[in-house]
Every structure is written in C-alpha cells, then in structure tokens.
Design an enzyme around this catalytic site. Structure first.
Site, PDB file in Angstrom:
ATOM      1  N   CYS A 140      -9.981  -7.236  -7.462  1.00  0.00           N
ATOM      2  CA  CYS A 140      -9.134  -6.380  -8.075  1.00  0.00           C
ATOM      3  C   CYS A 140      -8.383  -7.352  -9.172  1.00  0.00           C
ATOM      4  O   CYS A 140      -8.599  -8.618  -9.325  1.00  0.00           O
ATOM      5  CB  CYS A 140      -7.844  -6.166  -7.092  1.00  0.00           C
ATOM      6  SG  CYS A 140      -6.761  -4.982  -7.883  1.00  0.00           S
ATOM      7  N   CYS A 142      -5.093  -7.192 -10.374  1.00  0.00           N
ATOM      8  CA  CYS A 142      -3.509  -7.194 -10.343  1.00  0.00           C
ATOM      9  C   CYS A 142      -2.821  -8.759 -10.485  1.00  0.00           C
ATOM     10  O   CYS A 142      -1.922  -8.837 -11.098  1.00  0.00           O
ATOM     11  CB  CYS A 142      -2.957  -6.523  -9.273  1.00  0.00           C
ATOM     12  SG  CYS A 142      -3.291  -7.154  -7.549  1.00  0.00           S
ATOM     13  N   CYS A 166      -3.434  -3.097 -11.710  1.00  0.00           N
ATOM     14  CA  CYS A 166      -4.957  -3.280 -10.952  1.00  0.00           C
ATOM     15  C   CYS A 166      -5.966  -2.821 -12.148  1.00  0.00           C
ATOM     16  O   CYS A 166      -7.203  -2.840 -11.658  1.00  0.00           O
ATOM     17  CB  CYS A 166      -5.146  -2.381  -9.627  1.00  0.00           C
ATOM     18  SG  CYS A 166      -3.796  -2.851  -8.527  1.00  0.00           S
ATOM     19  N   LYS A 215      -6.341   3.387   0.310  1.00  0.00           N
ATOM     20  CA  LYS A 215      -5.245   2.417   0.247  1.00  0.00           C
ATOM     21  C   LYS A 215      -4.106   3.141  -0.439  1.00  0.00           C
ATOM     22  O   LYS A 215      -4.107   3.973  -1.474  1.00  0.00           O
ATOM     23  CB  LYS A 215      -5.790   1.448  -0.873  1.00  0.00           C
ATOM     24  CG  LYS A 215      -4.551   0.333  -1.048  1.00  0.00           C
ATOM     25  CD  LYS A 215      -5.128  -0.664  -1.886  1.00  0.00           C
ATOM     26  CE  LYS A 215      -3.990  -1.460  -2.360  1.00  0.00           C
ATOM     27  NZ  LYS A 215      -4.520  -2.726  -3.148  1.00  0.00           N
ATOM     28  N   ARG A 218       2.836  -9.075  -2.844  1.00  0.00           N
ATOM     29  CA  ARG A 218       2.959  -9.199  -4.034  1.00  0.00           C
ATOM     30  C   ARG A 218       3.706 -10.655  -4.766  1.00  0.00           C
ATOM     31  O   ARG A 218       3.187 -11.083  -5.629  1.00  0.00           O
ATOM     32  CB  ARG A 218       3.651  -7.984  -4.754  1.00  0.00           C
ATOM     33  CG  ARG A 218       2.776  -6.608  -4.506  1.00  0.00           C
ATOM     34  CD  ARG A 218       3.418  -5.684  -5.173  1.00  0.00           C
ATOM     35  NE  ARG A 218       2.206  -4.462  -4.780  1.00  0.00           N
ATOM     36  CZ  ARG A 218       2.515  -3.341  -4.764  1.00  0.00           C
ATOM     37  NH1 ARG A 218       3.841  -2.801  -5.436  1.00  0.00           N
ATOM     38  NH2 ARG A 218       1.863  -2.091  -4.450  1.00  0.00           N
ATOM     39  N   ARG A 252       2.404   1.837  -8.696  1.00  0.00           N
ATOM     40  CA  ARG A 252       0.720   1.751  -8.503  1.00  0.00           C
ATOM     41  C   ARG A 252       0.478   3.316  -8.071  1.00  0.00           C
ATOM     42  O   ARG A 252      -0.731   3.455  -7.693  1.00  0.00           O
ATOM     43  CB  ARG A 252       0.082   1.021  -7.420  1.00  0.00           C
ATOM     44  CG  ARG A 252       0.736  -0.556  -7.605  1.00  0.00           C
ATOM     45  CD  ARG A 252      -0.552  -1.488  -7.107  1.00  0.00           C
ATOM     46  NE  ARG A 252      -0.205  -2.805  -6.998  1.00  0.00           N
ATOM     47  CZ  ARG A 252       0.076  -3.710  -7.963  1.00  0.00           C
ATOM     48  NH1 ARG A 252      -0.149  -3.115  -9.531  1.00  0.00           N
ATOM     49  NH2 ARG A 252       0.251  -4.968  -7.629  1.00  0.00           N
ATOM     50  N   GLU A 288     -11.621  10.424   0.113  1.00  0.00           N
ATOM     51  CA  GLU A 288     -11.917   8.907  -0.597  1.00  0.00           C
ATOM     52  C   GLU A 288     -12.894   8.162   0.257  1.00  0.00           C
ATOM     53  O   GLU A 288     -13.723   7.426  -0.268  1.00  0.00           O
ATOM     54  CB  GLU A 288     -10.676   8.105  -0.616  1.00  0.00           C
ATOM     55  CG  GLU A 288      -9.506   8.652  -1.776  1.00  0.00           C
ATOM     56  CD  GLU A 288      -9.999   7.929  -3.028  1.00  0.00           C
ATOM     57  OE1 GLU A 288     -10.968   7.410  -3.225  1.00  0.00           O
ATOM     58  OE2 GLU A 288      -8.930   8.415  -4.007  1.00  0.00           O
ATOM     59  N   LYS A 295      -5.552   1.373   4.808  1.00  0.00           N
ATOM     60  CA  LYS A 295      -4.533   0.311   4.435  1.00  0.00           C
ATOM     61  C   LYS A 295      -3.306   0.779   4.078  1.00  0.00           C
ATOM     62  O   LYS A 295      -3.397   1.688   3.242  1.00  0.00           O
ATOM     63  CB  LYS A 295      -5.032  -0.626   3.476  1.00  0.00           C
ATOM     64  CG  LYS A 295      -3.974  -1.651   2.949  1.00  0.00           C
ATOM     65  CD  LYS A 295      -4.790  -2.432   1.678  1.00  0.00           C
ATOM     66  CE  LYS A 295      -3.620  -3.313   1.238  1.00  0.00           C
ATOM     67  NZ  LYS A 295      -4.065  -3.897   0.051  1.00  0.00           N
ATOM     68  N   SER A 353       0.974  -7.285   4.578  1.00  0.00           N
ATOM     69  CA  SER A 353       1.720  -8.363   4.574  1.00  0.00           C
ATOM     70  C   SER A 353       3.441  -7.961   5.340  1.00  0.00           C
ATOM     71  O   SER A 353       4.053  -8.562   6.023  1.00  0.00           O
ATOM     72  CB  SER A 353       2.104  -8.983   3.269  1.00  0.00           C
ATOM     73  OG  SER A 353       2.471  -8.113   2.364  1.00  0.00           O
ATOM     74  N   TYR A 391      -2.825 -11.205   9.262  1.00  0.00           N
ATOM     75  CA  TYR A 391      -2.221 -12.456   8.944  1.00  0.00           C
ATOM     76  C   TYR A 391      -1.839 -12.948  10.333  1.00  0.00           C
ATOM     77  O   TYR A 391      -1.480 -14.261  10.418  1.00  0.00           O
ATOM     78  CB  TYR A 391      -0.726 -12.206   8.331  1.00  0.00           C
ATOM     79  CG  TYR A 391      -1.041 -11.503   6.755  1.00  0.00           C
ATOM     80  CD1 TYR A 391      -1.221 -12.453   5.816  1.00  0.00           C
ATOM     81  CD2 TYR A 391      -1.065 -10.261   6.446  1.00  0.00           C
ATOM     82  CE1 TYR A 391      -1.738 -11.915   4.426  1.00  0.00           C
ATOM     83  CE2 TYR A 391      -1.270  -9.652   5.329  1.00  0.00           C
ATOM     84  CZ  TYR A 391      -1.769 -10.619   4.289  1.00  0.00           C
ATOM     85  OH  TYR A 391      -2.107 -10.009   3.107  1.00  0.00           O
TER      86      TYR A 391
END
Ligand code: PBG
Length: 324
Positions: free
Chosen positions: A117, A119, A127, A192, A202, A214, A230, A245, A271, A310
């Site tokens: 990506c 971004c 992005c 996404k 971010r 976005r 998609e 996601k 996150s 994470y």
C-alpha cells in the site's frame, strides 16, 4: 432425561475433546513495523507492546514468535521520507525490502507477507496517486506493480495489497508472473471496510490522510453483498488468500464469505480492536487474555482460517498453556 448436554461439559478434558473450534498459534500472522536506521526500537503509542524497529533489531522479535509457534509475519514499512508518488515504497534499500531480505536469509521457514500500500509513503497519506484531490485508480496500479516487484525481488512469500483499488490483484499477478515470480502469492485485503478501528494503526504507520477520508476506496460498513462481490473479483483475478477487515464487528461478513469460497480466508483483527480490549483490561473491566481468547475463537468460529492479530504472542502463550 435422555439428553443431558451438560455431560459433555463435565471436565476440562471432555470439553477439550469435544470442542468444535480451536485456535492455534500456527493460524496467526504477527504484524511487524519496520523503520529505517539502526538500533531503533520505539514503542508505538496506542499499540502497547508494539515497536517501530529497525531491521537489525527484528531478530529478537522473530526468535520470540517462532518459539511460541507463530510462523508468519506481515511487514509494514515506515519510510524516512514521503512524496506525492510514494516512491520510497519501491526502493531496493527500503526498510521493507531490507527486512524481507534479511529475514528470509536468517529464517528460511518464516512465512513472510508484506503489506502492499502507498499510504505510509505518500505525503498526502492516501493509498493511491492523487490527481485534482481524487485518487487515480489506474495510475496507482502501475505504482503498486513496481512495489510488489521490489518485495518479490527481496524474497517475500506473499504480497498483501491493502489499498482497495479496483483491478489491483490482476495487475500485481500479471506483473509478478511476467517478471518470473509466479511462486509469490497474493493475500488480498478483499473486503476492507472504511473503519474507525484503524485509528492506532494510522499513528503507527504515520498514514492519516491529510485531506478527505478513505471512503472512495474502502468499503461502506453497511454493505455485505458488496463484500461478496469484492471477494469474487479478487479470486477471479488470482488471489490465493482473501481477507475481511476488521474482524470482530464483521463476523457476519466472515461467515458469509467462508460459505461461498474454496480458498483460505484471513481475518484482520485490527489495531482498534486490540486497543479497545487492552484499555478495558487496564481499567479492570476484565482479563484481556480471557476476552481475547473468546474473541479469537469467535473469529475462527465465524470461518477465518488465518487471523492477523496484535495479540498473536499473548494468545499463543495462552493457547500453549492449554485452556478451557
Ligand atoms: C494500509 C493499512 C491499514 C491497515 C492495514 N493496512 C490502514 C488504513 O487503511 O488506514 C490497518 C491495520 C490496523 O488498524 O491494524 N492501507
């Protein structure tokens, strides 16, 4: 009474024997944030326990995760400088390229995914390539192809496009094949959503857009038929693994997609999901380990084969203890 469901709940071992959904460290992908320089290890605000690391300090993390039974990483790069085109994203000497090269050499069995990506590399934080304050889809594809090739040359196992431009999987697939990298796979961030749960990331990737949002490329959280579309497009374009996601607020999407595909499905527990649970646990609301185990199990039960989280390290430790 003929049926007494409680018989199967009588002891820990009976419960383990009859459990329908099990999570295991080898289902996890551990995110890694790599920066330029030497001897850098700085904790990321909002993502406690996560660090910006320079390439030389990656082995201490990789040794730790392999010892826990986690065999896969997803690498994000943070460049030393940004520009309009995101040109640091395809530098041979970029942090991601150097990290992949080093890790493949030092840990040949480690499965390496690279986030694909722009971004974190563009001065405007979008992005894609911006023209007249709009994201130019097809110009972006040309750049993504170059970045994917540079990751393949470094030795990555899978590139992972997360930009949500149309046609990116086929563009990247074609470029890799033409360049002799047909063995490099694609895990596509297929469904996404434009989510507020990406907040801490971010900050971590220093990729907040400087104007707008976005929503012209990431999906509207209200849509599920569109997720199916998609995913279908990405599979037709040659994706090896598709992804939903975020994960926890989109379990219905995970379940729906799992029922309609025959390739592996990944879910990215992002996150904000991690930060939310960590914050509640810090407030003494509950034990983050137990809640996270429940959440990971739910994501798997909904149909995810792979979970990017994470929480991979802590969860692996918890799974290895034998829970339930
Ligand atoms: C890059 C990218 C994002 C995430 C993964 N890849 C952020 C975004 O789209 O703004 C989010 C990951 C997370 O929140 O954990 N496009």
């Amino acid at each position: 009474m003929k049926y007494r469901p409680r018989r199967l709940r009588k002891s820990k071992n009976i419960r383990a024997l009859t459990r329908e959904t099990k999570i295991s460290p080898d289902n996890f992908i551990h995110p890694v944030f790599v920066v330029e320089g030497q001897n850098v290890k700085e904790e990321i605000p909002g993502l406690s326990g996560f660090f910006h690391r320079s390439v030389d300090l990656l082995p201490e993390l990789i040794d730790e995760i392999l010892a826990l039974g986690i065999n896969a990483v997803l690498i994000f790069g943070i460049p030393e400088a940004k520009d309009e085109q995101g040109s640091y994203a395809w530098k041979d000497e970029g942090a991601v390229q150097k990290a992949v090269l080093k890790l493949k050499k030092q840990y040949p069995k480690l499965v390496i995914f690279s986030d694909l990506c722009l971004c974190a590399y563009t001065s405007h934080g979008h992005c894609g390539i911006v023209r007249d304050d709009k994201i130019d889809n097809d110009k972006t594809l040309k750049v993504l192809e170059k970045v994917a090739l540079s990751h393949a040359q470094a030795g990555v196992d899978f590139v992972s496009p997360s930009d949500m431009m149309d046609g990116r999987v086929s563009a990247v697939r074609r470029k890799l094949d033409q360049s002799g990298y047909s063995e490099v796979g694609i895990m596509s961030y297929s469904a996404k959503y434009a989510s507020t749960f990406y907040g801490p990331f971010r900050d971590a990737a220093r990729s907040e857009p400087s104007f707008g949002d976005r929503k012209t490329y990431q999906m509207d959280p209200a849509n599920s038929l569109e997720a199916a579309k998609e995913v279908k497009l990405d599979i037709n374009e040659g994706a090896d693994i598709v992804m939903v996601k975020p994960a926890l607020p989109y379990l219905d999407i995970i379940k729906g997609i799992k029922e309609s595909i025959n390739i592996p499905l990944a879910a990215y527990s992002v996150s904000g999901e991690y930060a939310m649970i960590k914050a509640a646990s810090k407030e003494g609301v509950f034990s983050d380990e137990e809640v996270m185990f429940e959440v990971m199990t739910a994501i798997k039960r909904a149909g995810a084969d792979i979970i990017i989280t994470y929480y991979a390290k802590e969860m692996a430790g918890y799974c290895n203890k034998g829970v339930g």
